[in-house]
Write an enzyme that holds these catalytic residues in place. Structure first.
Site, PDB file in Angstrom:
ATOM      1  N   ASP A  73      17.746  -2.297 -20.871  1.00  0.00           N
ATOM      2  CA  ASP A  73      17.893  -2.822 -19.514  1.00  0.00           C
ATOM      3  C   ASP A  73      19.210  -2.298 -18.963  1.00  0.00           C
ATOM      4  O   ASP A  73      20.271  -2.592 -19.502  1.00  0.00           O
ATOM      5  CB  ASP A  73      17.898  -4.358 -19.593  1.00  0.00           C
ATOM      6  CG  ASP A  73      18.042  -4.997 -18.228  1.00  0.00           C
ATOM      7  OD1 ASP A  73      17.557  -4.387 -17.269  1.00  0.00           O
ATOM      8  OD2 ASP A  73      18.626  -6.082 -18.136  1.00  0.00           O
ATOM      9  N   THR A 106      17.498  -1.681 -12.042  1.00  0.00           N
ATOM     10  CA  THR A 106      18.937  -1.560 -12.320  1.00  0.00           C
ATOM     11  C   THR A 106      19.275  -0.170 -12.840  1.00  0.00           C
ATOM     12  O   THR A 106      20.344   0.351 -12.577  1.00  0.00           O
ATOM     13  CB  THR A 106      19.362  -2.596 -13.367  1.00  0.00           C
ATOM     14  OG1 THR A 106      18.438  -2.569 -14.430  1.00  0.00           O
ATOM     15  CG2 THR A 106      19.382  -3.967 -12.772  1.00  0.00           C
ATOM     16  N   THR A 107      18.345   0.420 -13.604  1.00  0.00           N
ATOM     17  CA  THR A 107      18.607   1.764 -14.136  1.00  0.00           C
ATOM     18  C   THR A 107      18.520   2.787 -13.011  1.00  0.00           C
ATOM     19  O   THR A 107      19.394   3.645 -12.875  1.00  0.00           O
ATOM     20  CB  THR A 107      17.562   2.104 -15.228  1.00  0.00           C
ATOM     21  OG1 THR A 107      17.437   0.989 -16.095  1.00  0.00           O
ATOM     22  CG2 THR A 107      17.995   3.296 -16.023  1.00  0.00           C
ATOM     23  N   ASP A 415      12.846  -9.739 -15.957  1.00  0.00           N
ATOM     24  CA  ASP A 415      12.596  -8.652 -15.001  1.00  0.00           C
ATOM     25  C   ASP A 415      11.212  -8.782 -14.389  1.00  0.00           C
ATOM     26  O   ASP A 415      11.030  -8.657 -13.187  1.00  0.00           O
ATOM     27  CB  ASP A 415      12.702  -7.282 -15.696  1.00  0.00           C
ATOM     28  CG  ASP A 415      14.146  -6.829 -15.783  1.00  0.00           C
ATOM     29  OD1 ASP A 415      15.009  -7.641 -15.422  1.00  0.00           O
ATOM     30  OD2 ASP A 415      14.411  -5.699 -16.200  1.00  0.00           O
TER      31      ASP A 415
END
Length: 573
Positions: A73, A106-107, A415
């Protein structure tokens, strides 16, 4: 680089340099600072580049205490990494903001922001002023958002199949993808369970934060992790469970259709607020005092028993005497429950939390729970309140081999639940698998031809920067990156050509409304690396996540580009 900043001109002739800043201060200015920032951003993006897509790798991080975190994550990795460079720190803030705002992507946001800065490097080396670059970037951002609008597809929240595919594209890239269907169902059930019409909604209020539904995952969808068992044993409980045993061994351990009373006052004798000393002169008075204490507790218990509840739960203590009265009346009692658990019980069972026993009313008692049962899992006892009618709170029970596995699965589930929540808020989707990014890249290339002046370069560069997502997906699959990305580019270019031709025919003009043309949904299949139509593969992402990613990435890149001076060693406050 001189450690001391010198005055331009170096002072009057024949004099040494004039010191302005303290000699310990380190200072980078101009080009050097900008290129340093870009290098730092690139380094941060490279840390998590391999964690994008279904073929992603895991990272193992050791914290100073010797604990380990195994995850892919983006936000979690960057939170654990200790970084000294100031620009890298602000990049890490990005992923945290993304996580808090929409919970997914987020990545992607870090990779995109890093790439936007990398594409700006040649312009800085060519002495283009940063404000010009930023101007081009902002124009590109507006154009990109328009392209996303065109690609978007409306969806019905209750269309379970479409929703499952949507969540799958979020979890498919995570460690738990082996149990995909299970996780997806759990995320969907949990979110649709806690969704309820918003109470604060007024008719005339409109804005990004005025949603018709209210989904509070953090408070009402509790994740309970119990090591042991198999991941496939996990499920969503339509109700609440907590790790407590009954206070007295003789109390009932299974009740169907229980009447539940929730308290947040202690069921024991009231102790003085400060220290109280009582002087007793007569030996009878001691017995009187004891009797008064017992009567006080008995009165409280009788007030409760009058309403014939089956289960009494309090956030404070229950004295031995009160336990005795309750077990005689056939009431099961729990004590010292967390406030958050108590709030969830209230939502699930329809009870009201009462603060004083003499104010209990019939309407405060929760009757919507179908079954109360104590169960032993592993070494511990858990109280289950399940089969609630229309509960607005639920508990997600996770089982798994070890603590690390459970923590990672909890992160993945968080998520997934955020993704469902975003779609409940804004029911629009965009194609995944790098399709949206490629469409934006091609659209910006075309639009860039109409941009005049110096800003054209940066405007087109943003388009190139967007290709980093499909490129990284192809890289992580291990296929030929250049060939795959070129083919994908060709697909989108051909679709744009067709679109423009149809557009020209419809209006005879060049600049017409292009909403009638079907968008091109071709992207990369993250597992095989082949080109597929995302409509067929069924990989979709929430509109709000994508748009937030693009906005955050470009805006932060603009901010970092405008830094032209880094002073370290400044005064401590």
């Amino acid at each position: 680089m001189a450690a001391a900043a010198t005055m331009p001109g170096g002072g009057p002739p024949g004099m040494g340099p004039v010191m302005v800043l303290n000699s310990k201060t380190q200072r980078k200015t101009g080009r050097e600072a900008q290129l340093g920032n870009i290098a730092a951003a690139r380094a941060v993006a490279d840390i998590i580049r391999t964690t994008l897509g279904p073929r992603s790798m895991l990272k193992m991080l050791l914290d100073p205490m010797g604990g380990i975190v195994i995850t892919n994550d983006g936000n979690c990795i960057l939170r654990e990494v200790d970084v000294s460079h100031p620009t890298a720190k602000s990049m890490i803030e990005l992923s945290r903001a993304q996580d808090e705002e929409v919970g997914d992507g987020t990545t992607s946001v870090i990779i995109l922001a890093g790439e936007m800065l990398v594409t700006a490097e040649p312009f800085i080396r060519a002495n283009l002023h940063p404000t010009v670059i930023v101007g081009g970037y902002n124009r590109a951002l507006q154009e990109a958002l328009k392209i996303c609008e065109r690609q978007a597809l409306d969806v019905d929240v209750n269309d379970r199949e479409r929703m499952m595919k949507l969540v799958q594209s979020s979890i498919g890239t995570k460690f738990s993808s082996r149990w995909n269907d299970k996780m997806v169902e759990m995320a969907l059930d949990a979110v649709l369970c806690v969704a309820r019409p918003s109470s604060s909604q007024s008719e005339d209020s409109i804005g990004p934060y005025n949603h018709k539904t209210e989904v509070d995952i953090k408070r009402y969808a509790k994740v309970e992790k119990i090591p042991g068992g198999e991941i496939s044993d996990s499920y969503v409980l339509r109700g609440v469970m907590f790790n407590k045993d009954v206070t007295h061994s003789k109390m009932r351990r299974r009740i169907e259709k229980p009447r539940i009373l929730l308290l947040d006052s202690p069921l024991e004798y009231k102790k003085g607020e400060s220290q109280t000393n009582v002087e007793i002169t007569n030996d009878e008075d001691w017995n009187t005092m004891l009797r008064m204490e017992e009567e006080y507790v008995e009165n409280m218990c009788m007030e409760i028993i009058a309403f014939k509840p089956d289960v009494v739960i309090t956030e404070k203590g229950v004295s031995d005497l009160a336990q005795h009265f309750f077990s005689k009346a056939g009431i099961t009692a729990f004590r010292r429950l967390r406030k958050t658990d108590n709030n969830r019980m209230a939502r699930a069972t329809g009870a009201t939390i009462v603060s004083r026993t003499d104010e209990i009313q019939e309407s405060d008692i929760g009757t919507r729970c179908g079954l109360f049962e104590m169960r032993k899992i592993g070494e511990e006892y858990f109280a289950f309140f399940e089969e609630c009618e229309d509960p607005k709170a639920c508990t997600v029970l996770l089982r798994g081999g070890s603590k690390d596995v459970l923590n990672e699965i909890e992160r993945n589930l968080q998520d997934a639940m955020q993704v469902v929540r975003n779609v409940v808020y804004e029911p629009r989707l965009l194609p995944g698998g790098g399709a949206t990014e490629m469409a934006v890249a091609m659209g910006l290339r075309r639009a860039g031809l109409k941009v005049e002046g110096v800003q054209q370069g940066p405007f087109m560069a943003v388009g190139e920067g967007f290709e980093v997502i499909p490129r990284t997906l192809a890289q992580n699959c291990g296929v030929s990156v250049i060939r795959t990305v070129t083919q994908l580019r060709a697909k989108h270019a051909a679709a744009l050509d067709v679109a423009e031709k149809a557009d020209g025919e419809q209006s005879g003009g060049e600049d017409a409304d292009r909403g009638k043309i079907p968008p091109c949904n071709w992207g990369i299949d993250g597992t095989t690396g082949e080109l597929v139509d995302m409509e067929v593969l069924g990989v979709w992402e929430p509109y709000s996540v994508k748009v937030q990613t693009i906005k955050t990435a470009i805006e932060s890149a603009c901010m970092i580009l405008r830094i032209d001076d880094i002073c370290s060693g400044s005064k401590r406050k």
